[in-house]
Design a protein around this motif. Structure first.
Motif, PDB file in Angstrom:
ATOM      1  N   TYR A 137       0.842  -1.194   0.000  1.00 55.78           N
ATOM      2  CA  TYR A 137       0.000   0.000   0.000  1.00 55.78           C
ATOM      3  C   TYR A 137       0.872   1.236   0.000  1.00 55.78           C
ATOM      4  O   TYR A 137       1.919   1.274   0.639  1.00 55.78           O
ATOM      5  N   THR A 138       0.414   2.258  -0.710  1.00 52.56           N
ATOM      6  CA  THR A 138       1.022   3.583  -0.597  1.00 52.56           C
ATOM      7  C   THR A 138       0.049   4.436   0.194  1.00 52.56           C
ATOM      8  O   THR A 138      -1.159   4.178   0.202  1.00 52.56           O
ATOM      9  N   PHE A 139       0.575   5.429   0.885  1.00 48.81           N
ATOM     10  CA  PHE A 139      -0.308   6.303   1.652  1.00 48.81           C
ATOM     11  C   PHE A 139       0.186   7.738   1.633  1.00 48.81           C
ATOM     12  O   PHE A 139       1.375   8.007   1.466  1.00 48.81           O
ATOM     13  N   ILE A 140      -0.774   8.620   1.764  1.00 41.76           N
ATOM     14  CA  ILE A 140      -0.504  10.044   1.970  1.00 41.76           C
ATOM     15  C   ILE A 140      -1.289  10.413   3.216  1.00 41.76           C
ATOM     16  O   ILE A 140      -2.511  10.252   3.268  1.00 41.76           O
ATOM     17  N   THR A 141      -0.580  10.864   4.223  1.00 45.99           N
ATOM     18  CA  THR A 141      -1.191  11.200   5.493  1.00 45.99           C
ATOM     19  C   THR A 141      -1.237  12.710   5.644  1.00 45.99           C
ATOM     20  O   THR A 141      -0.206  13.377   5.534  1.00 45.99           O
ATOM     21  N   GLU A 142      -2.412  13.236   5.889  1.00 47.65           N
ATOM     22  CA  GLU A 142      -2.534  14.673   6.141  1.00 47.65           C
ATOM     23  C   GLU A 142      -2.350  14.914   7.630  1.00 47.65           C
ATOM     24  O   GLU A 142      -3.056  14.344   8.461  1.00 47.65           O
ATOM     25  N   LEU A 143      -1.376  15.757   7.937  1.00 53.61           N
ATOM     26  CA  LEU A 143      -1.044  16.076   9.321  1.00 53.61           C
ATOM     27  C   LEU A 143      -1.098  17.580   9.515  1.00 53.61           C
ATOM     28  O   LEU A 143      -0.810  18.338   8.605  1.00 53.61           O
ATOM     29  N   GLU A 144      -1.453  17.981  10.703  1.00 58.67           N
ATOM     30  CA  GLU A 144      -1.294  19.378  11.107  1.00 58.67           C
ATOM     31  C   GLU A 144      -0.240  19.389  12.191  1.00 58.67           C
ATOM     32  O   GLU A 144      -0.227  18.509  13.056  1.00 58.67           O
ATOM     33  N   TYR A 145       0.649  20.345  12.131  1.00 64.94           N
ATOM     34  CA  TYR A 145       1.612  20.465  13.210  1.00 64.94           C
ATOM     35  C   TYR A 145       1.687  21.924  13.635  1.00 64.94           C
ATOM     36  O   TYR A 145       1.362  22.833  12.878  1.00 64.94           O
ATOM     37  N   SER A 146       2.084  22.097  14.868  1.00 63.25           N
ATOM     38  CA  SER A 146       2.278  23.453  15.371  1.00 63.25           C
ATOM     39  C   SER A 146       3.578  23.490  16.154  1.00 63.25           C
ATOM     40  O   SER A 146       3.991  22.510  16.770  1.00 63.25           O
ATOM     41  N   ILE A 147       4.203  24.647  16.078  1.00 64.17           N
ATOM     42  CA  ILE A 147       5.395  24.936  16.870  1.00 64.17           C
ATOM     43  C   ILE A 147       5.056  26.218  17.591  1.00 64.17           C
ATOM     44  O   ILE A 147       5.026  27.292  16.972  1.00 64.17           O
ATOM     45  N   GLY A 148       4.748  26.091  18.866  1.00 64.19           N
ATOM     46  CA  GLY A 148       4.246  27.245  19.599  1.00 64.19           C
ATOM     47  C   GLY A 148       2.917  27.671  19.010  1.00 64.19           C
ATOM     48  O   GLY A 148       1.993  26.882  18.885  1.00 64.19           O
ATOM     49  N   GLU A 149       2.836  28.897  18.568  1.00 65.30           N
ATOM     50  CA  GLU A 149       1.596  29.430  17.986  1.00 65.30           C
ATOM     51  C   GLU A 149       1.518  29.242  16.475  1.00 65.30           C
ATOM     52  O   GLU A 149       0.470  29.427  15.874  1.00 65.30           O
ATOM     53  N   LYS A 150       2.639  28.887  15.842  1.00 66.95           N
ATOM     54  CA  LYS A 150       2.686  28.748  14.393  1.00 66.95           C
ATOM     55  C   LYS A 150       2.147  27.372  13.982  1.00 66.95           C
ATOM     56  O   LYS A 150       2.621  26.339  14.453  1.00 66.95           O
TER      57      LYS A 150
END
Length: 189
Positions: free
Chosen positions: A140-153
């Motif tokens: 299987y191939t996959f594309i994972t949508e992630l949100e990340y934050s560094i402090g407020e950004k």
């Protein structure tokens, strides 16, 4: 009469073959769906940062390293935390023994260290998991949508990779370069 009997036998045989083929494809579809769910579950667990179990393990490794360094005069002496047992506890039902070893070190160490030390969070949003042809097993191939934050950004990131299954468990998981480099670029620009 003989002609009708032969027709019936042919029609019955054809129907039996078609039913048999559809049964096989339903079984394969169920297996594929189960494996896609396993990949999605694993990705969600791996990319929900901070992970307290991993942070605790890393902090223990750091303390062991400091203690070992203080107790010896040899340069480079440090303690090492055995993450293998923890990984088996957390992911053993999803991976073969070989598969657990394919989880990249940066996921269960560096990301969690950054989460603790530099106010980094990563949130799993979704995964698009697609089957691919392979002679080695279910791939299987996959594309994972992630949100990340560094402090407020805050930012969104797509992590790509592949997973190979053997006997219903992940035999190998691979992540294309991406998330760790992205976070480090943001931290150290």
């Amino acid at each position: 009469m003989k002609h009708q009997t032969i027709k019936r036998i042919l029609v019955f045989s054809l129907c039996a073959v078609m039913i048999s083929l559809s049964g096989c494809s339903k079984g394969e579809e169920k297996q594929e769906q189960k494996e896609k769910e396993v990949v999605t579950t694993v990705l969600e667990k791996l990319f929900t940062i901070p992970n307290q179990k991993m942070q605790d393990a890393y902090e223990e490794a750091t303390k062991m390293a400091e203690q070992a360094a203080a107790e010896t005069t040899e340069p480079g002496a440090y303690g090492v935390y055995d993450f293998q047992k923890l990984l088996e506890e957390m992911y053993g039902s999803y991976f073969t023994e070989e598969g657990i070893e394919s989880i990249p070190y940066w996921i269960y160490t560096n990301l969690n260290v950054y989460a603790a030390d530099r106010d980094v969070t990563v949130t799993f949003k979704n995964a698009d998991v697609q089957p691919e042809g392979s002679s080695e097993g279910n791939y299987y191939t996959f594309i994972t949508e992630l949100e990340y934050s560094i402090g407020e950004k805050e930012a969104v990131f797509e992590q790509k990779g592949t997973a190979l299954f053997e006997d219903g468990k992940i035999k190998n998981i691979y992540f294309a370069d991406g998330l760790m480099a992205e976070i480090e670029n943001q931290l150290f620009m």
